[in-house]
Design a protein around this motif. Structure first.
Motif, PDB file in Angstrom:
ATOM      1  N   UNK A   1       0.778  -1.478  -0.019  1.00 57.73           N
ATOM      2  CA  UNK A   1       0.093  -0.211   0.178  1.00 57.73           C
ATOM      3  C   UNK A   1       0.453   1.138   0.150  1.00 57.73           C
ATOM      4  N   UNK A   2       2.156   1.532   0.642  1.00 62.38           N
ATOM      5  CA  UNK A   2       2.853   2.437   0.955  1.00 62.38           C
ATOM      6  C   UNK A   2       3.827   2.689  -0.561  1.00 62.38           C
ATOM      7  N   UNK A   3       3.479   1.625  -1.468  1.00 64.88           N
ATOM      8  CA  UNK A   3       4.002   1.734  -3.062  1.00 64.88           C
ATOM      9  C   UNK A   3       3.146   2.245  -4.501  1.00 64.88           C
ATOM     10  N   UNK A   4       1.372   2.427  -3.720  1.00 61.88           N
ATOM     11  CA  UNK A   4       1.537   2.208  -4.744  1.00 61.88           C
ATOM     12  C   UNK A   4       1.315   3.133  -5.069  1.00 61.88           C
ATOM     13  N   UNK A   5       0.848   3.578  -7.194  1.00 61.99           N
ATOM     14  CA  UNK A   5       0.646   4.819  -7.866  1.00 61.99           C
ATOM     15  C   UNK A   5       2.183   4.542  -8.164  1.00 61.99           C
ATOM     16  N   UNK A   6       3.225   4.015  -8.085  1.00 59.69           N
ATOM     17  CA  UNK A   6       4.298   4.373  -8.859  1.00 59.69           C
ATOM     18  C   UNK A   6       4.824   3.513  -9.879  1.00 59.69           C
ATOM     19  N   UNK A   7       4.238   2.946 -10.580  1.00 54.68           N
ATOM     20  CA  UNK A   7       3.913   1.466 -11.564  1.00 54.68           C
ATOM     21  C   UNK A   7       4.699   0.455 -11.177  1.00 54.68           C
ATOM     22  N   UNK A   8       4.781  -0.035 -10.219  1.00 53.27           N
ATOM     23  CA  UNK A   8       5.450  -1.069  -9.319  1.00 53.27           C
ATOM     24  C   UNK A   8       4.794  -2.353 -10.389  1.00 53.27           C
ATOM     25  N   UNK A   9       3.545  -2.373 -10.219  1.00 52.72           N
ATOM     26  CA  UNK A   9       2.178  -3.562 -10.636  1.00 52.72           C
ATOM     27  C   UNK A   9       3.098  -3.379 -12.472  1.00 52.72           C
ATOM     28  N   UNK A  10       3.514  -2.581 -13.541  1.00 51.31           N
ATOM     29  CA  UNK A  10       3.708  -2.275 -14.664  1.00 51.31           C
ATOM     30  C   UNK A  10       5.154  -3.193 -14.790  1.00 51.31           C
ATOM     31  N   UNK A  11       5.579  -2.263 -13.656  1.00 55.99           N
ATOM     32  CA  UNK A  11       7.108  -3.516 -13.604  1.00 55.99           C
ATOM     33  C   UNK A  11       7.332  -4.946 -13.493  1.00 55.99           C
ATOM     34  N   UNK A  12       6.352  -5.203 -12.550  1.00 59.69           N
ATOM     35  CA  UNK A  12       6.651  -6.543 -11.860  1.00 59.69           C
ATOM     36  C   UNK A  12       5.409  -7.305 -13.836  1.00 59.69           C
ATOM     37  N   UNK A  13       4.644  -6.528 -14.525  1.00 57.64           N
ATOM     38  CA  UNK A  13       4.684  -6.684 -15.212  1.00 57.64           C
ATOM     39  C   UNK A  13       5.408  -7.390 -16.328  1.00 57.64           C
ATOM     40  N   UNK A  14       6.439  -6.297 -16.690  1.00 57.14           N
ATOM     41  CA  UNK A  14       7.382  -6.610 -17.674  1.00 57.14           C
ATOM     42  C   UNK A  14       7.798  -7.281 -17.351  1.00 57.14           C
ATOM     43  N   UNK A  15       8.288  -7.908 -16.358  1.00 56.51           N
ATOM     44  CA  UNK A  15       9.277  -8.677 -15.414  1.00 56.51           C
ATOM     45  C   UNK A  15       8.892  -9.877 -15.970  1.00 56.51           C
ATOM     46  N   UNK A  16       8.482 -10.305 -15.637  1.00 53.49           N
ATOM     47  CA  UNK A  16       7.692 -11.581 -15.108  1.00 53.49           C
ATOM     48  C   UNK A  16       7.229 -12.079 -17.286  1.00 53.49           C
ATOM     49  N   UNK A  17       7.122 -11.559 -17.854  1.00 56.32           N
ATOM     50  CA  UNK A  17       6.828 -10.808 -19.058  1.00 56.32           C
ATOM     51  C   UNK A  17       8.679 -11.069 -19.685  1.00 56.32           C
ATOM     52  N   UNK A  18       9.240 -10.637 -19.107  1.00 61.13           N
ATOM     53  CA  UNK A  18      10.764 -10.972 -19.825  1.00 61.13           C
ATOM     54  C   UNK A  18      11.089 -11.668 -19.397  1.00 61.13           C
ATOM     55  N   UNK A  19      10.271 -12.710 -18.135  1.00 57.47           N
ATOM     56  CA  UNK A  19      11.203 -13.673 -17.909  1.00 57.47           C
ATOM     57  C   UNK A  19      10.589 -14.766 -18.734  1.00 57.47           C
ATOM     58  N   UNK A  20       9.575 -15.172 -18.910  1.00 56.65           N
ATOM     59  CA  UNK A  20       8.716 -15.882 -19.579  1.00 56.65           C
ATOM     60  C   UNK A  20       9.276 -15.944 -20.982  1.00 56.65           C
ATOM     61  N   UNK A  21       9.711 -14.785 -22.011  1.00 57.30           N
ATOM     62  CA  UNK A  21      10.420 -15.204 -23.047  1.00 57.30           C
ATOM     63  C   UNK A  21      11.432 -15.228 -23.233  1.00 57.30           C
ATOM     64  N   UNK A  22      11.844 -14.987 -22.184  1.00 56.49           N
ATOM     65  CA  UNK A  22      13.722 -16.135 -22.122  1.00 56.49           C
ATOM     66  C   UNK A  22      13.415 -18.012 -22.423  1.00 56.49           C
ATOM     67  N   UNK A  23      12.703 -17.820 -21.909  1.00 56.63           N
ATOM     68  CA  UNK A  23      11.906 -19.623 -20.893  1.00 56.63           C
ATOM     69  C   UNK A  23      11.469 -19.762 -22.495  1.00 56.63           C
ATOM     70  N   UNK A  24      10.822 -19.050 -24.038  1.00 54.78           N
ATOM     71  CA  UNK A  24       9.824 -19.396 -24.962  1.00 54.78           C
ATOM     72  C   UNK A  24       8.509 -19.347 -24.548  1.00 54.78           C
ATOM     73  N   UNK A  25       8.021 -18.502 -23.743  1.00 55.72           N
ATOM     74  CA  UNK A  25       6.245 -18.375 -23.546  1.00 55.72           C
ATOM     75  C   UNK A  25       6.308 -17.183 -24.677  1.00 55.72           C
ATOM     76  N   UNK A  26       5.870 -18.005 -25.702  1.00 56.84           N
ATOM     77  CA  UNK A  26       4.891 -17.178 -26.704  1.00 56.84           C
ATOM     78  C   UNK A  26       3.840 -16.177 -26.180  1.00 56.84           C
TER      79      UNK A  26
END
Length: 334
Positions: free
Chosen positions: A268-293
């Motif tokens: 709650x203390x960190x909301x509004x900083x775009x962290x959810x989008x950062x986690x989303x992007x990081x998760x997609x990057x991790x998946x892409x590196x392991x063949x997730x289209x």
């Protein structure tokens, strides 16, 4: 983009009516399920299964409307769509494996000491190989032996017939959930790198576990074993520069070419900083590196803020599911 207070990306998965300007100067209505909301256009899935694309600039008005009345003799879902829905459900089940499983024909019985609905429900991926009432007796007995209430996670529209049969037998539905998908590469192209440090680990640290709020309570003993299941998974976190608990967490798992992002939570203390989008992007990057289209998310239908966030990242409705259990429903996290 948001058209008006009456309609926005938070309404993904809802039945809507959209009035649009046509090329001849007249206006026409599109009625159906809002399945996508991009920067330039939205998509409404009509009754016949077609996705109607509408440019935002052509929209004159739009609003959610009540679901249609139940119809007898509704047409069967398209076989290709059924196969795609069930294939994704199979991949998602591999990404969140239960502690115990047993196959009953094409039904997958799962138990995880009650931790999460996905880990403690029957996933019907085909025919059980028995008459329905006999199969249900087996299900009830299997869950009773483990001290659990029997429940089904029913993909829709793929298992619409089973859904109707269970309702007719007095089972009750709860926790309707949308399965959102996007091409992993498209998410990475659409969501800019926010410059936020996101760490990935093969096992959840104590801080990660402390930041994961399941039903607003501490995690049960079975949680760690469930979370650490699967062959390819990572636990993401945004560290607190001041040394406190993580500012944000997520779990990503890869199976059958799909990356599934779950347990996304921002302090709650960190909301509004775009962290959810950062986690989303990081998760997609991790998946892409392991063949997730492709990447998928499972989001409760009433979670408007999350639906708006993911729609803005290019996700659209793939299908939905809901849980059914005998008697009065007892809420279980999806």
């Amino acid at each position: 983009m948001r058209l008006a207070r009456d309609l926005g990306p938070q309404h993904l998965g809802r039945r809507v009516v959209v009035r649009r300007a046509l090329a001849d100067g007249s206006a026409g209505d599109v009625l159906g399920e809002l399945v996508a909301w991009g920067p330039d256009r939205l998509a409404v899935r009509a009754r016949d299964g077609r996705d109607v694309l509408v440019e935002h600039g052509a929209v004159l008005a739009g609003k959610p409307v009540p679901p249609p009345p139940a119809r007898r003799g509704a047409p069967e879902p398209d076989p290709g769509r059924v196969r795609a829905d069930l294939a994704l459900e199979r991949a998602a089940a591999q990404g969140w494996p239960p502690l115990e499983r047993e196959e009953l024909g094409g039904w997958l019985l799962r138990a995880s000491a009650g931790f999460t609905g996905r880990g403690n429900a029957v996933l019907p991926l085909g025919d059980p190989g028995l008459p329905l009432d006999a199969a249900l007796e087996r299900v009830v007995a299997w869950y009773a032996a483990r001290g659990l209430v029997p429940r089904f996670q029913v993909p829709l529209p793929a298992a619409r017939g089973l859904d109707a049969d269970l309702l007719a037998r007095g089972w009750q539905a709860y926790h309707p959930t949308l399965v959102l998908t996007a091409a992993t590469a498209d998410v990475l192209a659409q969501v800019p790198d926010p410059g936020v440090a996101v760490e990935a680990a093969g096992r959840p640290a104590e801080g990660w576990l402390a930041a994961y709020h399941y039903r607003g309570a501490p995690l049960p003993p079975a949680a760690r074993a469930v979370l650490e299941g699967g062959e390819q998974r990572a636990f993401l976190q945004v560290p607190d520069p001041d040394g406190g608990p993580p500012l944000g967490i997520a779990r990503v798992a890869v199976a059958d070419g799909w990356a599934g992002l779950t347990a996304v939570e921002v302090a709650e203390r960190a909301r509004g900083r775009g962290l959810a989008r950062a986690l989303l992007r990081a998760g997609c990057a991790w998946g892409a590196a392991r063949g997730a289209s492709g990447t998928y998310l499972q989001v409760a239908e009433d979670n408007g803020p999350a639906l708006a966030l993911y729609a803005g990242a290019g996700f659209a409705v793939h299908h939905r599911y809901r849980y059914l259990r005998p008697g009065d429903p007892v809420p279980v996290a999806p």
